[in-house]
Design an enzyme around this catalytic site. Structure first.
Site, short mmCIF file in Angstrom:
data_model
loop_
_atom_site.label_atom_id
_atom_site.label_comp_id
_atom_site.label_asym_id
_atom_site.label_seq_id
_atom_site.Cartn_x
_atom_site.Cartn_y
_atom_site.Cartn_z
N TYR A 227 0.83 -1.21 0.00
CA TYR A 227 0.00 0.00 0.00
C TYR A 227 0.87 1.26 0.00
O TYR A 227 1.87 1.35 0.72
CB TYR A 227 -0.95 0.02 1.20
CG TYR A 227 -2.06 -1.02 1.11
CD1 TYR A 227 -2.36 -1.65 -0.10
CD2 TYR A 227 -2.80 -1.38 2.21
CE1 TYR A 227 -3.36 -2.60 -0.19
CE2 TYR A 227 -3.81 -2.35 2.13
CZ TYR A 227 -4.07 -2.96 0.91
OH TYR A 227 -5.06 -3.91 0.82
N SER B 170 -12.96 -2.63 -0.40
CA SER B 170 -13.67 -1.62 -1.21
C SER B 170 -15.19 -1.73 -1.03
O SER B 170 -15.93 -1.86 -2.02
CB SER B 170 -13.28 -1.71 -2.69
OG SER B 170 -11.93 -1.36 -2.88
N PRO B 171 -15.68 -1.64 0.20
CA PRO B 171 -17.13 -1.82 0.42
C PRO B 171 -17.97 -0.72 -0.21
O PRO B 171 -19.16 -0.93 -0.45
CB PRO B 171 -17.25 -1.79 1.96
CG PRO B 171 -16.03 -1.05 2.43
CD PRO B 171 -14.94 -1.39 1.47
N LEU B 172 -17.35 0.44 -0.50
CA LEU B 172 -18.10 1.51 -1.18
C LEU B 172 -17.71 1.56 -2.67
O LEU B 172 -17.85 2.60 -3.31
CB LEU B 172 -17.80 2.87 -0.52
CG LEU B 172 -18.14 2.97 0.98
CD1 LEU B 172 -17.71 4.32 1.54
CD2 LEU B 172 -19.63 2.75 1.22
N GLY C 231 -14.81 1.64 -3.89
CA GLY C 231 -13.71 2.58 -4.10
C GLY C 231 -14.20 4.01 -4.29
O GLY C 231 -13.45 4.87 -4.76
N GLY C 232 -15.46 4.29 -3.93
CA GLY C 232 -16.02 5.65 -4.06
C GLY C 232 -16.89 5.81 -5.30
O GLY C 232 -17.60 6.81 -5.45
N VAL D 148 -19.60 4.52 -6.08
CA VAL D 148 -21.03 4.59 -5.79
C VAL D 148 -21.48 6.05 -5.62
O VAL D 148 -22.62 6.40 -5.92
CB VAL D 148 -21.34 3.78 -4.51
CG1 VAL D 148 -22.81 3.81 -4.18
CG2 VAL D 148 -20.86 2.35 -4.65
N PHE D 149 -20.57 6.89 -5.17
CA PHE D 149 -20.92 8.30 -4.94
C PHE D 149 -20.71 9.16 -6.17
O PHE D 149 -21.40 10.13 -6.39
CB PHE D 149 -20.09 8.89 -3.80
CG PHE D 149 -20.24 8.14 -2.52
CD1 PHE D 149 -21.36 8.32 -1.72
CD2 PHE D 149 -19.29 7.22 -2.13
CE1 PHE D 149 -21.52 7.62 -0.55
CE2 PHE D 149 -19.44 6.50 -0.95
CZ PHE D 149 -20.56 6.71 -0.17
N1 LIG Z 1 -7.31 -7.50 -0.25
C1 LIG Z 1 -7.29 -6.73 -1.30
O1 LIG Z 1 -6.96 -7.16 -2.42
C2 LIG Z 1 -7.70 -5.30 -1.17
C3 LIG Z 1 -7.89 -4.51 -2.31
C4 LIG Z 1 -8.28 -3.17 -2.14
C5 LIG Z 1 -8.45 -2.65 -0.86
N2 LIG Z 1 -8.24 -3.45 0.23
C6 LIG Z 1 -8.48 -2.92 1.60
O2 LIG Z 1 -9.77 -2.34 1.61
C7 LIG Z 1 -9.69 -1.02 2.13
C8 LIG Z 1 -10.79 -0.18 1.57
O3 LIG Z 1 -10.67 -0.06 0.15
P1 LIG Z 1 -11.16 1.26 -0.57
O4 LIG Z 1 -10.37 2.42 -0.11
O5 LIG Z 1 -11.22 0.99 -2.02
O6 LIG Z 1 -12.64 1.34 0.09
P2 LIG Z 1 -13.97 2.13 -0.22
O7 LIG Z 1 -14.52 2.50 1.11
O8 LIG Z 1 -14.81 1.34 -1.14
O9 LIG Z 1 -13.54 3.44 -1.02
C9 LIG Z 1 -12.91 4.52 -0.38
C10 LIG Z 1 -13.08 5.73 -1.27
O10 LIG Z 1 -14.45 6.14 -1.20
C11 LIG Z 1 -14.49 7.50 -0.92
N3 LIG Z 1 -15.67 7.82 -0.09
C12 LIG Z 1 -15.99 7.27 1.10
N4 LIG Z 1 -17.15 7.82 1.58
C13 LIG Z 1 -17.53 8.73 0.66
C14 LIG Z 1 -18.63 9.61 0.56
N5 LIG Z 1 -19.56 9.67 1.52
N6 LIG Z 1 -18.73 10.41 -0.53
C15 LIG Z 1 -17.77 10.36 -1.50
N7 LIG Z 1 -16.71 9.53 -1.47
C16 LIG Z 1 -16.58 8.73 -0.41
C17 LIG Z 1 -13.23 7.80 -0.15
O11 LIG Z 1 -12.91 9.17 -0.27
P3 LIG Z 1 -12.39 10.00 1.01
O12 LIG Z 1 -11.08 9.40 1.39
O13 LIG Z 1 -12.32 11.40 0.47
O14 LIG Z 1 -13.42 9.89 2.10
C18 LIG Z 1 -12.22 6.90 -0.83
O15 LIG Z 1 -11.68 7.51 -1.98
C19 LIG Z 1 -8.26 -0.57 1.81
O16 LIG Z 1 -7.81 0.47 2.66
C20 LIG Z 1 -7.49 -1.85 2.03
O17 LIG Z 1 -7.21 -1.98 3.41
C21 LIG Z 1 -7.88 -4.76 0.11
#
Ligand SMILES: NC(=O)c1ccc[n+]([C@@H]2O[C@H](COP(=O)([O-])OP(=O)(O)OC[C@H]3O[C@@H](n4cnc5c(N)ncnc54)[C@H](OP(=O)(O)O)[C@@H]3O)[C@@H](O)[C@H]2O)c1
Length: 298
Positions: free
Chosen positions: A53, A209-211, A213-214, A216-217
Site C-alpha cells: 500500500y 472496497s465496500p463503497l 472505491g467511491g 457509488v458516490f
Molecule cells: N485484499 C485486497 O486485495 C484489497 C484490495 C483493495 C483494498 N483493500 C483494503 O480495503 C480497504 C478499503 O478499500 P477502498 O479504499 O477501495 O474502500 P472504499 O470504502 O470502497 O472506497 C474509499 C473511497 O471512497 C471515498 N468515499 C468514502 N465515503 C464517501 C462519501 N460519503 N462520498 C464520497 N466519497 C466517499 C473515499 O474518499 P475520502 O477518502 O475522500 O473519504 C475513498 O476515496 C483498503 O484500505 C485496504 O485496506 C484490500
C-alpha cells in the site's frame, strides 16, 4: 461495535480501518494518530494493511505516526497485514507479480513488523493467489510465521474456494478468513461460491472496497446512477445516509462480513459504525441487488 470471531485468539470489529490510502491522504502524523484514536473510541479496533500500500510506504507511515509514538495502543487493536504481491521495480522486475514462496513470505513478514512497529500481527493474509506457488511451500511459510509468534492467525485474500481448499489441505492450522471484494458495486462474489465456501468452512469474510472505491458516490455510469436512486430512497426511509445503507447491505448477511473502510475521514467511518445497527428487509436487499445488476432475479 459488533465483533466477528475468527478464532480463539482473534475477534475483529465489524468495521475495520483500511490503510491503503493513508499515503495519498497527506494526513500529518498527528492527524493520523488522531484518526486512529477516534477509530478505537468508536470501537473500530481492527486495522488492515499490506506491504504494497502506498508503494510500500503505508505500513511505515502508520508505524511512525501511531505505534512508535503510542506503543500502548498496540494492545487495543488487531493488526492485519498481507504478503505476496511484488510491485514493478521492487526487485528490478518489469511487471507486477504475485509470489507466495516461503522466502518471500518470511521476508515480507519481517519487513511489515519492522515498519508497523510491532512484534506480531493478529492476522497475516496471502494477498492474492500465486499461480506459480507450490502450496506445500506456502503452507510451510504460514505455519512458520505462526510458530515464530509473528502472526497469530493466517488467512487469504482474493482466493477462489478451490484455491482455499488446496492451500488448506497442506496446512495444519486453519485459514480463518478470505478477504474479498464484496459490495453493491461488485455483487459477483455473493453468487460464485465464495459465500457458500465461507459458510462451509464456518469462517467469516472480509469485504474490501465496500463503497466500490467511491464509485457509488461519483460515477456517472448508468449502473451507479441507478444504484444511487435506490440507495437514496432506502436511506430516506431509514433516516440515514446512503453510505450506511451500502455497509448495512453487507452487514445483514448471515455469513458474517467485516467491512474495511477506505476513507481517512472519521465522520465517514462513523457511517459504517452506524450501519452495524441498521436492519434491511429482504425487499430492500433485493432492490439494491437489482439496481446493481440492472435486472431482477428470475
Ligand atoms: N485484499 C485486497 O486485495 C484489497 C484490495 C483493495 C483494498 N483493500 C483494503 O480495503 C480497504 C478499503 O478499500 P477502498 O479504499 O477501495 O474502500 P472504499 O470504502 O470502497 O472506497 C474509499 C473511497 O471512497 C471515498 N468515499 C468514502 N465515503 C464517501 C462519501 N460519503 N462520498 C464520497 N466519497 C466517499 C473515499 O474518499 P475520502 O477518502 O475522500 O473519504 C475513498 O476515496 C483498503 O484500505 C485496504 O485496506 C484490500
Amino acid at each position: 461495535m459488533k465483533k466477528i470471531k475468527l478464532s480463539e485468539n482473534l475477534e475483529l470489529s465489524q468495521v475495520v480501518m483500511g490503510c491503503m490510502r493513508i499515503a495519498d491522504s497527506n494526513l500529518t502524523e498527528n492527524e493520523l494518530l488522531d484518526l486512529v484514536e477516534k477509530c478505537l473510541d468508536m470501537g473500530v479496533t481492527s486495522i488492515d494493511h499490506a506491504p504494497v500500500y502506498g508503494g510500500y510506504t503505508c505500513e511505515k507511515i502508520f508505524g511512525d505516526a501511531v505505534l512508535r509514538k503510542r506503543p500502548e495502543l498496540r494492545d487495543k487493536m488487531q493488526l492485519i497485514t498481507k504478503a505476496g504481491i511484488v510491485c514493478p521495480g521492487h526487485y528490478g522486475n518489469k511487471t507486477i507479480y504475485y509470489k507466495s514462496t516461503k522466502e518471500e513470505i518470511l521476508k515480507e513478514m519481517d519487513e511489515s513488523l519492522e515498519k508497523l512497529g510491532t512484534d506480531h500481527v493478529d492476522l497475516l493474509l496471502i494477498h492474492r493467489p500465486d499461480p506459480l506457488a507450490d502450496p506445500a511451500e506456502t503452507a510451510d511459510a504460514l505455519e512458520t510465521v505462526v510458530k515464530q509468534g509473528k502472526a497469530l492467525n493466517v488467512g487469504v485474500s482474493n482466493f477462489l474456494p478451490s484455491q482455499m481448499t488446496m492451500l488448506q489441505s497442506y496446512l495444519n492450522i486453519p485459514l480463518v478468513t478470505n478477504q474479498m471484494e464484496l459490495s453493491v458495486k461488485n455483487t459477483e462474489n455473493f453468487f460464485n461460491g465464495v459465500v457458500d465456501d465461507a459458510f462451509t468452512r464456518r469462517i467469516p469474510l472480509m469485504a474490501w472496497s465496500p463503497l466500490g472505491g467511491g464509485d457509488v458516490f461519483k460515477s456517472t455510469d448508468e449502473k451507479f446512477v441507478r444504484l444511487r436512486t435506490v440507495l437514496t430512497a432506502i436511506a430516506e426511509e431509514h433516516k440515514t445516509t446512503i453510505d450506511a445503507v451500502i455497509y448495512a447491505w453487507l452487514f445483514v448477511h448471515p455469513v458474517r462480513i467485516a467491512a474495511i473502510t477506505g476513507t481517512m475521514n472519521a465522520d465517514r467511518i462513523q457511517k459504517a459504525v452506524d450501519a452495524t445497527e441498521l436492519e434491511l428487509s429482504y425487499d430492500e436487499w433485493y432492490q439494491i441487488l437489482e439496481a446493481s445488476r440492472g435486472y431482477a432475479v428470475p
